[in-house]
Design a protein around this motif. Sequence first.
Motif, PDB file in Angstrom:
ATOM      1  N   LYS A  51       0.858  -1.192   0.000  1.00 54.08           N
ATOM      2  CA  LYS A  51       0.000   0.000   0.000  1.00 54.08           C
ATOM      3  C   LYS A  51       0.887   1.233   0.000  1.00 54.08           C
ATOM      4  CE  LYS A  51      -3.112  -2.515   2.959  1.00 54.08           C
ATOM      5  NZ  LYS A  51      -2.057  -3.070   3.860  1.00 54.08           N
ATOM      6  N   LEU A  52       0.731   2.041  -1.047  1.00 58.32           N
ATOM      7  CA  LEU A  52       1.558   3.239  -1.170  1.00 58.32           C
ATOM      8  C   LEU A  52       1.000   4.354  -0.290  1.00 58.32           C
ATOM      9  CD1 LEU A  52       2.275   3.205  -5.016  1.00 58.32           C
ATOM     10  CD2 LEU A  52       3.692   2.312  -3.163  1.00 58.32           C
ATOM     11  N   ALA A  53       1.875   5.279   0.106  1.00 58.25           N
ATOM     12  CA  ALA A  53       1.512   6.475   0.868  1.00 58.25           C
ATOM     13  C   ALA A  53       0.952   6.153   2.251  1.00 58.25           C
ATOM     14  CB  ALA A  53       0.520   7.345   0.083  1.00 58.25           C
ATOM     15  N   THR A  54       1.278   4.978   2.779  1.00 58.52           N
ATOM     16  CA  THR A  54       0.828   4.620   4.125  1.00 58.52           C
ATOM     17  C   THR A  54       1.812   3.633   4.744  1.00 58.52           C
ATOM     18  OG1 THR A  54      -1.039   3.822   5.420  1.00 58.52           O
ATOM     19  CG2 THR A  54      -0.695   2.766   3.300  1.00 58.52           C
ATOM     20  N   THR A  55       1.427   3.069   5.902  1.00 54.33           N
ATOM     21  CA  THR A  55       2.317   2.165   6.633  1.00 54.33           C
ATOM     22  C   THR A  55       1.957   0.707   6.345  1.00 54.33           C
ATOM     23  OG1 THR A  55       2.643   3.760   8.394  1.00 54.33           O
ATOM     24  CG2 THR A  55       3.005   1.455   8.960  1.00 54.33           C
ATOM     25  N   HIS A  92       8.716   9.062  -2.085  1.00 52.94           N
ATOM     26  CA  HIS A  92       8.627   8.959  -3.549  1.00 52.94           C
ATOM     27  C   HIS A  92       7.356   9.622  -4.042  1.00 52.94           C
ATOM     28  CE1 HIS A  92       5.340   5.931  -3.493  1.00 52.94           C
ATOM     29  NE2 HIS A  92       5.807   5.722  -2.289  1.00 52.94           N
ATOM     30  N   ILE A  97      10.035   5.009   2.395  1.00 52.81           N
ATOM     31  CA  ILE A  97      10.379   5.357   1.024  1.00 52.81           C
ATOM     32  C   ILE A  97       9.656   6.668   0.700  1.00 52.81           C
ATOM     33  CG2 ILE A  97      10.463   4.543  -1.375  1.00 52.81           C
ATOM     34  CD1 ILE A  97       9.799   1.714  -0.254  1.00 52.81           C
ATOM     35  N   LEU A 101       8.831   5.842  -7.295  1.00 54.57           N
ATOM     36  CA  LEU A 101       8.984   4.415  -6.986  1.00 54.57           C
ATOM     37  C   LEU A 101       8.344   3.621  -8.121  1.00 54.57           C
ATOM     38  CD1 LEU A 101       9.655   2.010  -5.075  1.00 54.57           C
ATOM     39  CD2 LEU A 101       7.449   2.398  -3.974  1.00 54.57           C
ATOM     40  N   LYS A 121       4.992  11.148  -1.862  1.00 49.48           N
ATOM     41  CA  LYS A 121       4.332  10.304  -0.862  1.00 49.48           C
ATOM     42  C   LYS A 121       5.371   9.716   0.084  1.00 49.48           C
ATOM     43  CE  LYS A 121       0.793   8.506  -4.067  1.00 49.48           C
ATOM     44  NZ  LYS A 121       1.306   8.586  -5.443  1.00 49.48           N
ATOM     45  N   GLN A 122       4.891   9.161   1.208  1.00 46.13           N
ATOM     46  CA  GLN A 122       5.765   8.395   2.093  1.00 46.13           C
ATOM     47  C   GLN A 122       5.162   7.012   2.303  1.00 46.13           C
ATOM     48  OE1 GLN A 122       7.562  10.310   5.421  1.00 46.13           O
ATOM     49  NE2 GLN A 122       7.693   8.462   6.652  1.00 46.13           N
ATOM     50  N   THR A 123       5.861   5.989   1.801  1.00 41.91           N
ATOM     51  CA  THR A 123       5.410   4.602   1.973  1.00 41.91           C
ATOM     52  C   THR A 123       6.329   3.937   2.992  1.00 41.91           C
ATOM     53  OG1 THR A 123       4.569   4.500  -0.285  1.00 41.91           O
ATOM     54  CG2 THR A 123       5.054   2.393   0.800  1.00 41.91           C
ATOM     55  N   GLU A 124       5.724   3.423   4.066  1.00 33.60           N
ATOM     56  CA  GLU A 124       6.526   2.823   5.128  1.00 33.60           C
ATOM     57  C   GLU A 124       6.380   1.315   5.158  1.00 33.60           C
ATOM     58  OE1 GLU A 124       6.881   5.159   9.019  1.00 33.60           O
ATOM     59  OE2 GLU A 124       5.031   5.909   8.136  1.00 33.60           O
ATOM     60  N   LEU A 125       7.493   0.643   5.449  1.00 36.06           N
ATOM     61  CA  LEU A 125       7.494  -0.806   5.638  1.00 36.06           C
ATOM     62  C   LEU A 125       8.125  -1.084   7.001  1.00 36.06           C
ATOM     63  CD1 LEU A 125       8.631  -1.307   2.026  1.00 36.06           C
ATOM     64  CD2 LEU A 125       6.761  -2.689   2.912  1.00 36.06           C
ATOM     65  N   LEU A 126       7.325  -1.559   7.941  1.00 35.33           N
ATOM     66  CA  LEU A 126       7.802  -1.766   9.309  1.00 35.33           C
ATOM     67  C   LEU A 126       7.941  -3.261   9.597  1.00 35.33           C
ATOM     68  CD1 LEU A 126       5.550   0.773  11.280  1.00 35.33           C
ATOM     69  CD2 LEU A 126       7.590   1.213   9.910  1.00 35.33           C
TER      70      LEU A 126
END
Lengths: 317, 317
Positions: A26-30, B100, B98, B25, B103-108
């Motif tokens: 999912k882009l623009a989120t966590t 891009h 990320i 991205l 936007k801000q796409t997060e992977l935790l």
Amino acid sequence: MTKTKPILTVTMNPSVDIVYQLDSLKLATTNRVTSVYKTAGGKGLNVSRVLHQLSCPVLATGIIGGNLGEFVTQQLDAIHLAHDFLSTTYPTRNCLAILHDGKQTELLEPGPTLTAAESVHFIQHFANLLPKTQLVCISGSLAQGLPSDYYVKCIQLCREKNIPCLLDCANEALVKVLHSAAKPTLIKPNLSELSQIVHQSFSEDLEKKLIDVLAKPLFAGIEWIVVSLGSEGAFAKHNDHFYRVYIPSIEVRNPVGSGDATVAGLAYGLVQNLSDEKILSLGNACGILNAQENETGKINVQKLAALREQIQVMKIK
Amino acid sequence: MTKTKPILTVTMNPSVDIVYQLDSLKLATTNRVTSVYKTAGGKGLNVSRVLHQLSCPVLATGIIGGNLGEFVTQQLDAIHLAHDFLSTTYPTRNCLAILHDGKQTELLEPGPTLTAAESVHFIQHFANLLPKTQLVCISGSLAQGLPSDYYVKCIQLCREKNIPCLLDCANEALVKVLHSAAKPTLIKPNLSELSQIVHQSFSEDLEKKLIDVLAKPLFAGIEWIVVSLGSEGAFAKHNDHFYRVYIPSIEVRNPVGSGDATVAGLAYGLVQNLSDEKILSLGNACGILNAQENETGKINVQKLAALREQIQVMKIK
């Protein structure tokens, strides 16, 4: 086997490879990732692991740095794979593969930029390892900061010591070697890499075209040229002989690292002084076995003998 | 200042935060990332860094593991910030942002799952640190494997030693504390966290509603409740007194870590025995200063005094 000198593998820009498996990115989120997999990556390390599984003595070298560099050596220690890397202060990179929505999105960090001093220092380090080595496999791209003719220097050193040297790289680093006097013992371009180098397509009349191209002065002095053709097997030139390798059709799980596994098999065949046919069947069998595993640089050695029976090596000329 | 006992910050699930900055991205292909930024992450570490910039003695604790855990402690060593973490065998996580396409796409990653033995071991470790501590700040989520009432135990230990304890967490971990007899000295929910806890919206008549809600038995025994209202400032309760904090409008660069910087300022105000008004202006000023920097957990201390002048703390009741 224990008294045999090891094969030296060279990885100038290793990585810690991270794989995230997600149903959907999912882009623009966590995104909370529950499937996380981290391994020591780099083409030379894949070669090393396959040689190690073939019970061939191997020593891994190259350049590492920082905590991720330590992760790389710890991963090798965990499988008792010998290594002697040169350390740089700038940390080893991450390479990230996100598997999502049936796609693979990769994010590759550039890795360390080496200084001129480090460039010189590694050449010395490499030269020091050569007396303990029976064959060298150089795989993958150069680290940033190194001149594009860096592998030429490595191959020159191998030649001086009369140590066979296999080179598996692409682009400018390969072109510089081809135009130099320092000839590697073996190169393993795939068809598209070869196309780029000779500015020619291979869409039809494949074998005839390959014979013509590999006989060009550009490739003179390189003992072995193995052109991988993917699911179509391989085409090879050994001195003045040409071979076509036919492989069985297989179910591919993960083709990443198959070329590296092929290099490992070819190297192992060479140090055992096998016949041309056996060297080629061993190399291709290792490549196929790697493609049948999920893990990169892994082969099921139990299946090796039976698979080699299914690989046909035909002498063309 | 050097003889003062430090403030102890607790980060149970720290991370190595990676930021990749890309123009765009591209999915289903390879992205070469040239802008790579890696830092030690985690809310308690942000609090630590701000306290450290305020020249307040601080000791960071929590749980770390593996090479990324070493990266975390090395980052703290680099700024001479004292730490005493408990090590687990399972490695500390990466958290990836990320940036891009605007936007801000997060992977935790989830981070280590602690064993029952490690859970007990950390409580002992924490208890051993308390005699050296003048105040405790607990920030952020619990590591996997820990029971949701884990912070209740930590706060109980602080209470037994008569050490003030600030708690900045959300969800189940906070609810367990609110329903326990172990009362923290200060909590700092934002409006939406508070909404969730009390099942009530605060869309209109904000101050009156907050006075009613914070007077509920659920919050009895908690000396300080600071409700952050984002750009609207804050609302606070100290024992029976209520305050509204008005902040100047600012240009926000990076709001991440502003809540942690606020906690640091409040903690520093508390250990200095400042007036309620000064504690609140210091906390909010640190939050604002953090939002004006690109880096998380960073404040420009030079701007602190002037900014505090612009913050109005009004006693409501």
